[in-house]
Design a protein around this motif. Structure first.
Motif, PDB file in Angstrom:
ATOM      1  N   ALA A 115      70.715  21.710  54.179  1.00 17.14           N
ATOM      2  CA  ALA A 115      70.953  20.447  54.882  1.00 17.14           C
ATOM      3  C   ALA A 115      70.588  20.555  56.361  1.00 17.14           C
ATOM      4  CB  ALA A 115      72.406  20.032  54.731  1.00 17.14           C
ATOM      5  N   TYR A 116      70.763  21.758  56.931  1.00 12.85           N
ATOM      6  CA  TYR A 116      70.467  21.951  58.356  1.00 12.85           C
ATOM      7  C   TYR A 116      69.615  23.189  58.584  1.00 12.85           C
ATOM      8  CZ  TYR A 116      73.865  18.290  59.355  1.00 12.85           C
ATOM      9  OH  TYR A 116      74.519  17.083  59.416  1.00 12.85           O
ATOM     10  N   SER A 117      68.739  23.511  57.660  1.00 13.86           N
ATOM     11  CA  SER A 117      67.891  24.694  57.859  1.00 13.86           C
ATOM     12  C   SER A 117      66.507  24.482  57.247  1.00 13.86           C
ATOM     13  CB  SER A 117      68.552  25.940  57.269  1.00 13.86           C
ATOM     14  OG  SER A 117      68.881  25.746  55.920  1.00 13.86           O
ATOM     15  N   VAL A 118      65.529  25.172  57.854  1.00 13.69           N
ATOM     16  CA  VAL A 118      64.134  25.012  57.455  1.00 13.69           C
ATOM     17  C   VAL A 118      63.484  26.384  57.341  1.00 13.69           C
ATOM     18  CG1 VAL A 118      61.884  24.156  58.255  1.00 13.69           C
ATOM     19  CG2 VAL A 118      63.895  22.723  58.509  1.00 13.69           C
ATOM     20  N   ASN A 119      62.690  26.576  56.287  1.00  9.79           N
ATOM     21  CA  ASN A 119      61.864  27.793  56.124  1.00  9.79           C
ATOM     22  C   ASN A 119      60.447  27.489  56.568  1.00  9.79           C
ATOM     23  OD1 ASN A 119      63.778  29.420  54.897  1.00  9.79           O
ATOM     24  ND2 ASN A 119      63.298  28.692  52.844  1.00  9.79           N
ATOM     25  N   MET A 120      59.768  28.497  57.113  1.00 12.09           N
ATOM     26  CA  MET A 120      58.348  28.306  57.447  1.00 12.09           C
ATOM     27  C   MET A 120      57.677  29.659  57.656  1.00 12.09           C
ATOM     28  SD  MET A 120      58.735  27.137  61.400  1.00 12.09           S
ATOM     29  CE  MET A 120      60.333  26.410  61.128  1.00 12.09           C
ATOM     30  N   ARG A 121      56.356  29.618  57.686  1.00 11.25           N
ATOM     31  CA  ARG A 121      55.566  30.802  58.057  1.00 11.25           C
ATOM     32  C   ARG A 121      54.775  30.459  59.308  1.00 11.25           C
ATOM     33  NH1 ARG A 121      55.501  34.955  54.885  1.00 11.25           N
ATOM     34  NH2 ARG A 121      56.420  34.751  52.820  1.00 11.25           N
ATOM     35  N   ILE A 122      54.705  31.424  60.215  1.00 11.53           N
ATOM     36  CA  ILE A 122      53.949  31.249  61.451  1.00 11.53           C
ATOM     37  C   ILE A 122      52.856  32.304  61.466  1.00 11.53           C
ATOM     38  CG2 ILE A 122      54.094  31.493  63.972  1.00 11.53           C
ATOM     39  CD1 ILE A 122      56.844  30.280  63.819  1.00 11.53           C
ATOM     40  N   LYS A 123      51.624  31.862  61.666  1.00  9.22           N
ATOM     41  CA  LYS A 123      50.504  32.801  61.629  1.00  9.22           C
ATOM     42  C   LYS A 123      49.515  32.440  62.732  1.00  9.22           C
ATOM     43  CE  LYS A 123      47.199  34.846  58.394  1.00  9.22           C
ATOM     44  NZ  LYS A 123      46.638  34.813  57.038  1.00  9.22           N
ATOM     45  N   GLY A 124      48.996  33.447  63.372  1.00  8.92           N
ATOM     46  CA  GLY A 124      48.014  33.199  64.424  1.00  8.92           C
ATOM     47  C   GLY A 124      47.881  34.416  65.310  1.00  8.92           C
ATOM     48  N   LYS A 125      47.778  34.177  66.637  1.00  7.37           N
ATOM     49  CA  LYS A 125      47.638  35.317  67.543  1.00  7.37           C
ATOM     50  C   LYS A 125      48.284  34.999  68.883  1.00  7.37           C
ATOM     51  CE  LYS A 125      43.123  33.823  69.241  1.00  7.37           C
ATOM     52  NZ  LYS A 125      41.725  34.176  69.501  1.00  7.37           N
ATOM     53  N   ALA A 126      48.649  36.070  69.562  1.00  6.35           N
ATOM     54  CA  ALA A 126      49.135  35.968  70.929  1.00  6.35           C
ATOM     55  C   ALA A 126      48.091  36.640  71.810  1.00  6.35           C
ATOM     56  CB  ALA A 126      50.478  36.672  71.054  1.00  6.35           C
ATOM     57  N   THR A 127      47.648  35.930  72.837  1.00 11.76           N
ATOM     58  CA  THR A 127      46.591  36.430  73.724  1.00 11.76           C
ATOM     59  C   THR A 127      47.160  36.661  75.118  1.00 11.76           C
ATOM     60  OG1 THR A 127      45.044  35.035  72.505  1.00 11.76           O
ATOM     61  CG2 THR A 127      44.253  35.945  74.578  1.00 11.76           C
ATOM     62  N   GLN A 128      46.764  37.789  75.730  1.00  8.59           N
ATOM     63  CA  GLN A 128      47.240  38.090  77.078  1.00  8.59           C
ATOM     64  C   GLN A 128      46.571  37.139  78.084  1.00  8.59           C
ATOM     65  OE1 GLN A 128      46.163  41.824  79.138  1.00  8.59           O
ATOM     66  NE2 GLN A 128      48.339  42.345  78.982  1.00  8.59           N
ATOM     67  N   VAL A 129      47.413  36.518  78.930  1.00  9.39           N
ATOM     68  CA  VAL A 129      46.890  35.558  79.907  1.00  9.39           C
ATOM     69  C   VAL A 129      45.917  36.252  80.873  1.00  9.39           C
ATOM     70  CG1 VAL A 129      47.548  34.058  81.841  1.00  9.39           C
ATOM     71  CG2 VAL A 129      48.882  34.011  79.723  1.00  9.39           C
ATOM     72  N   ASP A 177      44.080  38.914  80.478  1.00 12.53           N
ATOM     73  CA  ASP A 177      42.825  39.410  79.888  1.00 12.53           C
ATOM     74  C   ASP A 177      42.725  38.839  78.477  1.00 12.53           C
ATOM     75  OD1 ASP A 177      40.720  40.706  78.781  1.00 12.53           O
ATOM     76  OD2 ASP A 177      41.402  42.740  79.240  1.00 12.53           O
ATOM     77  N   THR A 178      41.980  37.746  78.340  1.00  9.19           N
ATOM     78  CA  THR A 178      41.960  37.017  77.074  1.00  9.19           C
ATOM     79  C   THR A 178      41.287  37.793  75.938  1.00  9.19           C
ATOM     80  OG1 THR A 178      39.974  35.877  77.791  1.00  9.19           O
ATOM     81  CG2 THR A 178      42.063  34.719  78.115  1.00  9.19           C
ATOM     82  N   SER A 179      40.666  38.929  76.267  1.00 10.86           N
ATOM     83  CA  SER A 179      40.071  39.738  75.189  1.00 10.86           C
ATOM     84  C   SER A 179      41.140  40.545  74.456  1.00 10.86           C
ATOM     85  CB  SER A 179      39.016  40.689  75.759  1.00 10.86           C
ATOM     86  OG  SER A 179      39.653  41.671  76.558  1.00 10.86           O
ATOM     87  N   VAL A 180      42.341  40.601  75.025  1.00 11.68           N
ATOM     88  CA  VAL A 180      43.423  41.376  74.420  1.00 11.68           C
ATOM     89  C   VAL A 180      44.341  40.430  73.638  1.00 11.68           C
ATOM     90  CG1 VAL A 180      45.342  42.948  74.830  1.00 11.68           C
ATOM     91  CG2 VAL A 180      43.329  43.031  76.310  1.00 11.68           C
ATOM     92  N   ALA A 181      44.415  40.658  72.340  1.00 12.95           N
ATOM     93  CA  ALA A 181      45.243  39.779  71.495  1.00 12.95           C
ATOM     94  C   ALA A 181      45.883  40.592  70.383  1.00 12.95           C
ATOM     95  CB  ALA A 181      44.396  38.667  70.895  1.00 12.95           C
ATOM     96  N   VAL A 182      47.038  40.139  69.925  1.00 18.19           N
ATOM     97  CA  VAL A 182      47.674  40.767  68.758  1.00 18.19           C
ATOM     98  C   VAL A 182      47.951  39.677  67.726  1.00 18.19           C
ATOM     99  CG1 VAL A 182      48.739  42.679  70.028  1.00 18.19           C
ATOM    100  CG2 VAL A 182      50.021  40.566  69.716  1.00 18.19           C
ATOM    101  N   PRO A 183      47.877  40.043  66.443  1.00 17.95           N
ATOM    102  CA  PRO A 183      48.162  39.034  65.407  1.00 17.95           C
ATOM    103  C   PRO A 183      49.650  38.707  65.362  1.00 17.95           C
ATOM    104  CG  PRO A 183      47.777  41.185  64.413  1.00 17.95           C
ATOM    105  CD  PRO A 183      47.538  41.352  65.877  1.00 17.95           C
ATOM    106  N   VAL A 184      49.940  37.469  65.049  1.00 18.00           N
ATOM    107  CA  VAL A 184      51.325  37.021  64.866  1.00 18.00           C
ATOM    108  C   VAL A 184      51.433  36.512  63.433  1.00 18.00           C
ATOM    109  CG1 VAL A 184      53.074  35.330  65.551  1.00 18.00           C
ATOM    110  CG2 VAL A 184      51.594  36.375  67.296  1.00 18.00           C
ATOM    111  N   GLN A 185      52.320  37.112  62.666  1.00 15.22           N
ATOM    112  CA  GLN A 185      52.530  36.663  61.285  1.00 15.22           C
ATOM    113  C   GLN A 185      54.002  36.885  60.952  1.00 15.22           C
ATOM    114  OE1 GLN A 185      49.528  38.019  58.622  1.00 15.22           O
ATOM    115  NE2 GLN A 185      50.431  37.057  56.836  1.00 15.22           N
ATOM    116  N   GLU A 186      54.752  35.798  60.936  1.00 12.91           N
ATOM    117  CA  GLU A 186      56.202  35.906  60.744  1.00 12.91           C
ATOM    118  C   GLU A 186      56.686  34.823  59.783  1.00 12.91           C
ATOM    119  OE1 GLU A 186      58.272  35.845  64.538  1.00 12.91           O
ATOM    120  OE2 GLU A 186      56.556  36.767  65.551  1.00 12.91           O
ATOM    121  N   ALA A 187      57.766  35.132  59.076  1.00 10.09           N
ATOM    122  CA  ALA A 187      58.482  34.112  58.299  1.00 10.09           C
ATOM    123  C   ALA A 187      59.739  33.761  59.090  1.00 10.09           C
ATOM    124  CB  ALA A 187      58.851  34.660  56.930  1.00 10.09           C
TER     125      ALA A 187
END
Length: 298
Positions: A226-240, A242-252
């Motif tokens: 009633a008050y909760s949601v499931n989801m998956r988040i996927k993408g990347k986080a990039t360093q402001v 130095d934009t060539s530096v990024a790590v993947p983000v994949q979380e539930a």
């Protein structure tokens, strides 16, 4: 006096013929409970009088319990567990009125959410045909509120919109807007069951978004309760810096809200190595090695 005795006998016979025995009442009421847990709307509805009235914690329930379609719709959305009888059906001093106490759960079929209903004290009035004419329920109000919210499509939309608004602010790094969407007592954030106290602090969020750009997509977005949601988040986080530096983000994520639809808890499950890489990214430590480490096994 002979006539008087005869009259008393006749009145007693009439009273007995109108009264429903405890055994009859027990059979009728237990059959109704059984139909409820079996999701048998027709049999459940047949146990109710046409003028059935349901009163919960002193408030008249306006739902049309006399309507078979209403009962069918309810049973298609909720699976009631078999009633655990805490106190068996017994007569009261009022005619044809019986008391019982049960305990059980309700499962919201589309989300699988289990709502523990707690103990229900039920006082039931049966009419002379043995149909249930009135049910007075005394129960804990919170599970009933959860049940009502889970069954209300408008409520479901509001919950989903609240979470989507938060995610929109979060992905754009709008810290004041994020804080507006968090419960006043703050947000509890866990990563792989470990608390991360920094998450909901404005100073940490400002720092986080000054170092990192998030580019994430949300998928498998679904109500969990009633008050909760499931989801998956996927993408990347990039360093402001130095934009060539990024790590993947994949979380539930499981996001929990309060009754005002503000976030109270986010439980994130993901790859520990990714979480550590993200922390290094934020703090600018040994970030350069991260992409190579991940490419090496390929």
């Amino acid at each position: 006096s002979g006539n008087m005795n005869q009259l008393v006998c006749v009145l007693l016979l009439v009273a007995v013929s109108l009264a429903i025995t405890s055994n009859d009442a027990k059979t009728i009421i237990e059959a109704m409970w059984k139909a409820q847990s079996a999701g048998d709307a027709k049999s459940y509805h047949e146990a109710l009088a046409a003028n059935i009235q349901v009163v919960t914690n002193g408030e008249v329930d306006e739902a049309p319990w006399h309507d078979l379609q209403f009962v069918s719709d309810l049973f298609s959305k909720v699976q009631f567990s078999p009633a655990q009888v805490v106190s068996p059906v017994r007569p009261t001093l009022e005619a044809n009125t019986f008391l019982a106490m049960t305990e059980g759960n309700a499962v919201i079929i589309n989300t699988g959410e289990v709502i523990a209903l707690g103990q229900w004290s039920q006082k039931m009035l049966l009419n002379k045909r043995g149909l249930v004419e009135r049910i007075d329920i005394i129960a804990d109000g919170r599970p009933l509120d959860l049940l009502a919210a889970a069954l209300n499509p408008e409520h479901s939309e509001l919950v989903q919109r609240a979470v989507q608004n938060f995610l929109s602010d979060y992905s754009s790094g709008d810290v004041p807007a994020i804080m507006q969407r968090i419960a006043p007592a703050g947000l509890s954030f866990t990563r792989n069951s470990q608390p991360d106290a920094r998450f909901a602090q404005p100073s940490h969020l400002q720092f986080f978004f000054s170092k990192v750009d998030l580019d994430v997509q949300v998928s498998d977005f679904a109500l969990a309760g009633a008050y909760s949601v499931n989801m998956r988040i996927k993408g990347k986080a990039t360093q402001v810096a130095d934009t060539s530096v990024a790590v993947p983000v994949q979380e539930a994520w499981v996001v929990y809200l309060d009754t005002q639809l503000r976030l109270v808890n986010v439980a994130s499950i993901g790859d520990s190595a990714s979480f550590m890489a993200l922390d290094r990214l934020i703090h600018g430590e040994q970030v350069q090695q991260q992409p190579q480490q991940q490419q090496r096994p390929q």
